[in-house]
Design a protein around this motif. Sequence first.
Motif, short mmCIF file in Angstrom:
data_model
loop_
_atom_site.label_atom_id
_atom_site.label_comp_id
_atom_site.label_asym_id
_atom_site.label_seq_id
_atom_site.Cartn_x
_atom_site.Cartn_y
_atom_site.Cartn_z
N ILE A 10 0.89 -1.17 0.00
CA ILE A 10 0.00 0.00 0.00
C ILE A 10 0.93 1.21 0.00
CG2 ILE A 10 -1.83 1.23 1.23
CD1 ILE A 10 -2.64 -1.49 2.49
N ALA A 14 -1.81 6.23 -0.51
CA ALA A 14 -2.95 5.51 0.09
C ALA A 14 -2.86 5.52 1.61
CB ALA A 14 -2.99 4.09 -0.45
N ILE A 20 -5.58 2.37 4.24
CA ILE A 20 -4.97 1.09 4.67
C ILE A 20 -6.07 0.08 4.98
CG2 ILE A 20 -3.55 -0.10 6.39
CD1 ILE A 20 -2.03 2.51 6.86
N ILE A 23 -8.24 -1.16 1.95
CA ILE A 23 -7.54 -2.07 1.03
C ILE A 23 -7.35 -3.44 1.67
CG2 ILE A 23 -5.35 -2.48 -0.17
CD1 ILE A 23 -5.28 0.65 -0.63
N THR A 90 -6.29 -5.20 -8.03
CA THR A 90 -5.53 -3.95 -8.05
C THR A 90 -5.90 -3.09 -9.26
OG1 THR A 90 -3.72 -5.01 -6.85
CG2 THR A 90 -3.14 -3.12 -8.18
N ILE A 116 -1.28 1.38 -4.97
CA ILE A 116 -0.84 0.05 -4.52
C ILE A 116 0.09 -0.59 -5.54
CG2 ILE A 116 -2.94 -1.04 -5.51
CD1 ILE A 116 -2.81 -2.95 -2.96
#
Length: 151
Positions: A10, A14, A20, A23, A90, A116
């Motif tokens: 990450i 982000a 965090i 994701i 992704t 990412i």
Amino acid sequence: MRKERTFAMIKPDAVQRGFIGEIISRFEKKGIKIVAMKLVAVDRNLAEKHYEVHKGKPFFEPTIQYITSSPVVAMVLEGFNVIEMVRAMTGATNPQNAAMGTIRGDFGQFIGRNIIHASDGKDTASFEINLWFSPQEIAQYSRIDEQWLTE
Ligand code: CMP
């Protein structure tokens, strides 16, 4: 299908934007097992090793600057066909081309701030896992839902 491992990171944008949890949550809900994870303030040496295949390209230096600008969250993910599955989740490298519903498609706008990183193949996954983690940092355990995820 083969059980395999992949590396995901990450990226600083982000982490700074508070994604965090979002994701990680997507990986958890998909049934992908997190077997290693850490917050890392990346130094230039690690960044250059990670992106060594891009050395000499115009975006190399800006990418090193970006990755070292603020902490990242590095992780090792495990599951059946997990390399391809995580790449699909992704989305395309350029968030402008990434489908809605993918991490980059939903949260990113620019290729130089693409949220990412995920390993793009078996050899890359093995190289990146070894670069970022020692064997002792990778846990072996069963998730309670595993019997409900497989046929
Ligand atoms: P990543 O999947 O981590 O792999 C290489 C990274 O370089 C890419 O995501 C982007 O963060 C960055 N990058 C910046 N510009 C480009 C570009 N033109 N093509 C590919 N990657 C780029």
